[in-house]
Scaffold this active site. Structure first.
Site, PDB file in Angstrom:
ATOM      1  N   VAL A   1     -19.469   2.219  -5.933  1.00 55.45           N
ATOM      2  CA  VAL A   1     -19.826   0.812  -5.766  1.00 55.45           C
ATOM      3  C   VAL A   1     -21.293   0.668  -5.360  1.00 55.45           C
ATOM      4  CG1 VAL A   1     -19.326  -1.316  -4.510  1.00 55.45           C
ATOM      5  CG2 VAL A   1     -17.456   0.228  -5.107  1.00 55.45           C
TER       6      VAL A   1
ATOM      7  N   GLY B   1     -22.188   5.500  -3.608  1.00 60.35           N
ATOM      8  CA  GLY B   1     -21.110   6.046  -4.436  1.00 60.35           C
ATOM      9  C   GLY B   1     -20.866   5.137  -5.630  1.00 60.35           C
TER      10      GLY B   1
ATOM     11  N   LYS C   1       0.863  -1.183   0.000  1.00 59.52           N
ATOM     12  CA  LYS C   1       0.000   0.000   0.000  1.00 59.52           C
ATOM     13  C   LYS C   1       0.900   1.234   0.000  1.00 59.52           C
ATOM     14  CE  LYS C   1      -4.489   0.961   0.397  1.00 59.52           C
ATOM     15  NZ  LYS C   1      -5.643   0.243  -0.133  1.00 59.52           N
TER      16      LYS C   1
ATOM     17  N   GLY D   1     -24.630   4.165   1.578  1.00 57.94           N
ATOM     18  CA  GLY D   1     -23.600   4.670   0.673  1.00 57.94           C
ATOM     19  C   GLY D   1     -23.921   4.317  -0.765  1.00 57.94           C
TER      20      GLY D   1
HETATM   21  P1  NAD Z   1     -17.322   6.420  -2.950  1.00 57.58           P
HETATM   22  O1  NAD Z   1     -16.552   7.475  -2.258  1.00 57.58           O
HETATM   23  O2  NAD Z   1     -17.585   6.508  -4.404  1.00 57.58           O
HETATM   24  O3  NAD Z   1     -18.748   6.236  -2.235  1.00 57.58           O
HETATM   25  C1  NAD Z   1     -18.939   6.278  -0.856  1.00 57.58           C
HETATM   26  C2  NAD Z   1     -20.303   6.891  -0.653  1.00 57.58           C
HETATM   27  O4  NAD Z   1     -20.644   6.821   0.738  1.00 57.58           O
HETATM   28  C3  NAD Z   1     -20.368   8.383  -1.044  1.00 57.58           C
HETATM   29  O5  NAD Z   1     -21.451   8.594  -1.913  1.00 57.58           O
HETATM   30  C4  NAD Z   1     -20.556   9.088   0.297  1.00 57.58           C
HETATM   31  O6  NAD Z   1     -21.341  10.253   0.188  1.00 57.58           O
HETATM   32  C5  NAD Z   1     -21.247   8.025   1.111  1.00 57.58           C
HETATM   33  N1  NAD Z   1     -21.143   8.183   2.560  1.00 57.58           N
HETATM   34  C6  NAD Z   1     -20.094   8.622   3.293  1.00 57.58           C
HETATM   35  N2  NAD Z   1     -20.401   8.606   4.603  1.00 57.58           N
HETATM   36  C7  NAD Z   1     -21.663   8.137   4.698  1.00 57.58           C
HETATM   37  C8  NAD Z   1     -22.555   7.894   5.776  1.00 57.58           C
HETATM   38  N3  NAD Z   1     -22.223   8.161   7.039  1.00 57.58           N
HETATM   39  N4  NAD Z   1     -23.788   7.393   5.503  1.00 57.58           N
HETATM   40  C9  NAD Z   1     -24.161   7.154   4.230  1.00 57.58           C
HETATM   41  N5  NAD Z   1     -23.367   7.386   3.166  1.00 57.58           N
HETATM   42  C10 NAD Z   1     -22.136   7.864   3.393  1.00 57.58           C
HETATM   43  O7  NAD Z   1     -16.563   5.058  -2.586  1.00 57.58           O
HETATM   44  P2  NAD Z   1     -16.708   3.664  -3.312  1.00 57.58           P
HETATM   45  O8  NAD Z   1     -15.604   3.518  -4.288  1.00 57.58           O
HETATM   46  O9  NAD Z   1     -18.114   3.458  -3.724  1.00 57.58           O
HETATM   47  O10 NAD Z   1     -16.365   2.665  -2.113  1.00 57.58           O
HETATM   48  C11 NAD Z   1     -17.324   2.401  -1.105  1.00 57.58           C
HETATM   49  C12 NAD Z   1     -16.688   1.539  -0.029  1.00 57.58           C
HETATM   50  O11 NAD Z   1     -16.215   0.319  -0.601  1.00 57.58           O
HETATM   51  C13 NAD Z   1     -15.474   2.175   0.658  1.00 57.58           C
HETATM   52  O12 NAD Z   1     -15.434   1.745   1.996  1.00 57.58           O
HETATM   53  C14 NAD Z   1     -14.302   1.573  -0.097  1.00 57.58           C
HETATM   54  O13 NAD Z   1     -13.128   1.553   0.687  1.00 57.58           O
HETATM   55  C15 NAD Z   1     -14.813   0.173  -0.350  1.00 57.58           C
HETATM   56  N6  NAD Z   1     -14.188  -0.460  -1.508  1.00 57.58           N
HETATM   57  C16 NAD Z   1     -14.251   0.120  -2.741  1.00 57.58           C
HETATM   58  C17 NAD Z   1     -13.657  -0.512  -3.828  1.00 57.58           C
HETATM   59  C18 NAD Z   1     -13.736   0.083  -5.217  1.00 57.58           C
HETATM   60  O14 NAD Z   1     -13.391  -0.619  -6.186  1.00 57.58           O
HETATM   61  N7  NAD Z   1     -14.194   1.309  -5.380  1.00 57.58           N
HETATM   62  C19 NAD Z   1     -12.983  -1.737  -3.655  1.00 57.58           C
HETATM   63  C20 NAD Z   1     -12.954  -2.318  -2.384  1.00 57.58           C
HETATM   64  C21 NAD Z   1     -13.546  -1.672  -1.314  1.00 57.58           C
END
Ligand code: NAD
Length: 351
Positions: free
Chosen positions: A189, A187, A80, A185
Site C-alpha cells: 500500500v 509495502g 475474521k 512503510g
Molecule cells: P506490507 O507488509 O506490504 O507493507 C508493510 C511495510 O511496512 C513493509 O514494507 C515493512 O517492511 C514495513 N515496516 C514494518 N515495520 C516498519 C517500521 N517499524 N518502520 C517502517 N516500515 C516498517 O503491508 P501492506 O499491505 O502495505 O499494509 C500496510 C498497512 O496497511 C498494514 O497495517 C495493513 O494492516 C494495513 N492495511 C492494508 C490493506 C491492504 O489492502 N493491503 C488494507 C487495509 C489496511
C-alpha cells in the site's frame, strides 16, 4: 478460556474453532455481526503464543470489520479468521485446503480474504474448496488494469483520496503540489500511495525497515530517505502511517509535527484516548478504518459483480465519508474517531 465472558466478546454471533489433525490446522473463525450481510474479513496467519491470544485477536479484528464495512456503506457484515501458525514455516497446500473446508462449513455466513501472513496464493488454494473467498481471481481492477486479486491498489487509492480530503479540510489546499508527506512503510500500500502522491506533485520523506523498499522510492520517486525515529518529527504537512499499528503513542506524539495524520495502517492509535490528545493539539486524524476501506470495497465488488466504474466511485466515496466525519467533528467538538464510530453505528442501525 471463556468466550461469552471474554473482554472482547462484544455480542459476537458465532465463534467457531476448526482443527484438522492431518494438516495440523488450528484456526478460529469469528462472526461478529451479519445484520448488513455476510461477514467478510481476512484470514490472518500468526504464531500466536497460545489459544487465548488467538481468540483475543480474532474477536477484536472481527468486530472492527463490522464497523469498517458499515462505514464504507457495504452490504457486508464483520468477521475474521485466524490460523495459529508461523507463516514462514507452517504453510502447506493441505493446511489451506483444510482451511477452505472450514470456511465452507459455515455456508457463506463468513467470506474470507487475505490478511497478514496470507496472500493471493493461499486464497487460490482455499478457493479449491470453497467459493466463499475473495481476492483469489484475476479481474479488471478499479483503474482498468488487470488486478491479481490483491486488494492493496484499491486500498492505496482510497488512502490517496483520503489524504486529499484531509489536506483540503485542515490546510485549505485544493491540490497536492508541493505538499510535504512523510510515509512510514513502503509495502504494497505505502509504495503505491507514494507513487500517486508524487504524481500529484507532493514531496516525499520515507522510511521502511527494508532497505530495498526505501531505495526503490528514492530511485523511482525522488523521495528523501530518513531514519526510523526521524520519520515522526519531520516538518511536513501529512504523516502517513502505512506499516504497523500502535505507532501513534505518547512517545511518537511528542515528536509529531504534521497537522494531518492519514495513512493505511490498521489500529494506528496505541490507545483510543490519544484521539482526544490529537484533537487538543489541532492534529486532524483520518480514522484508519474509514480511510483504509478501499481493499474491502474491492473484495465486496468482486463478489457483487458491480462494474469497475461503480467500484472506482465507491472507493472515492471514502472521501465523502471522511469529509462528513471531519465536518461533524468540528461542529460537535468531538474527535474524528468518536464521530466515525457513531456514523458506523447509525449505518448499522439503519441497515
Ligand atoms: P506490507 O507488509 O506490504 O507493507 C508493510 C511495510 O511496512 C513493509 O514494507 C515493512 O517492511 C514495513 N515496516 C514494518 N515495520 C516498519 C517500521 N517499524 N518502520 C517502517 N516500515 C516498517 O503491508 P501492506 O499491505 O502495505 O499494509 C500496510 C498497512 O496497511 C498494514 O497495517 C495493513 O494492516 C494495513 N492495511 C492494508 C490493506 C491492504 O489492502 N493491503 C488494507 C487495509 C489496511
Amino acid at each position: 478460556m471463556s468466550v461469552f465472558s471474554h473482554v472482547e466478546f462484544d455480542q459476537h454471533e458465532q465463534v467457531v474453532y476448526g482443527h484438522d489433525a492431518k494438516s495440523g490446522l488450528k484456526a478460529i473463525i469469528a462472526i461478529h455481526n451479519t445484520r448488513l450481510g455476510p461477514a467478510l474479513g481476512g484470514c490472518r496467519m500468526y504464531p500466536y503464543a497460545d489459544d487465548e491470544q488467538a481468540l483475543r485477536d480474532v474477536l477484536r479484528l472481527s468486530r472492527g470489520m463490522t464497523y469498517k464495512s458499515a462505514l464504507a456503506n457495504l452490504p457486508l457484515g464483520g468477521g475474521k479468521a485466524v490460523i495459529i501458525g508461523d507463516p514462514r514455516k507452517d504453510k502447506s497446500e493441505a493446511l489451506f485446503q483444510a482451511m477452505g473446508d472450514f470456511v465452507n462449513s459455515l455456508g457463506g455466513r463468513y467470506i474470507t480474504a487475505a490478511d497478514s501472513g496470507t496472500g493471493v496464493a493461499e486464497m487460490q488454494t482455499m478457493a479449491e474448496r470453497t467459493r466463499h473467498v475473495g481476492g483469489a481471481v484475476s479481474r479488471e481492477g478499479f483503474d482498468g488494469r488487470v488486478s491479481t486479486g490483491d486488494p492493496s491498489p484499491a486500498t492505496a487509492y482510497g488512502v490517496f483520496i483520503g489524504v486529499q480530503v484531509a489536506v483540503q479540510h485542515r490546510l485549505g489546499r485544493n491540490d497536492l503540489k508541493g505538499l510535504k508527506v512523510a510515509i512510514q512503510g513502503l509495502g504494497q500500500v505505502g509504495f503505491d500511495l507514494a507513487r500517486q502522491l508524487k504524481q500529484a506533485g507532493a514531496e516525499l520523506w520515507v522510511h521502511d525497515i527494508q532497505e530495498v523498499n526505501v531505495r526503490r522510492a528514492v530511485e523511482q520517486l525522488g523521495a528523501f530517505a530518513v531514519g526510523e525515529q526521524d520519520i515522526y518529527g519531520l516538518d511536513v504537512d501529512v504523516f502517513a502511517p502505512c506499516a504497523m499499528g500502535g505507532i501513534i503513542n505518547l512517545q511518537s506524539l511528542e515528536a509529531l509535527r504534521a497537522p494531518v495524520i492519514a495513512g493505511a495502517a490498521n489500529n494506528q492509535l496505541a490507545d483510543a484516548q490519544l484521539a482526544e490528545e490529537l484533537q487538543r493539539r489541532g492534529v486532524l486524524y483520518a480514522p484508519d478504518y474509514a480511510i483504509n476501506a478501499g481493499g474491502i470495497i474491492d473484495i465486496g465488488y468482486e463478489r457483487s459483480g458491480g462494474s469497475t466504474a461503480q467500484l472506482k466511485a465507491h472507493i472515492e466515496s471514502i472521501g465523502d465519508t471522511l469529509r462528513l466525519i471531519f465536518q461533524r467533528a468540528d461542529r460537535e467538538g468531538r474527535t474524528t474517531t468518536s464521530i466515525a464510530d457513531s456514523l458506523a453505528h447509525e449505518r448499522l442501525a439503519a441497515g
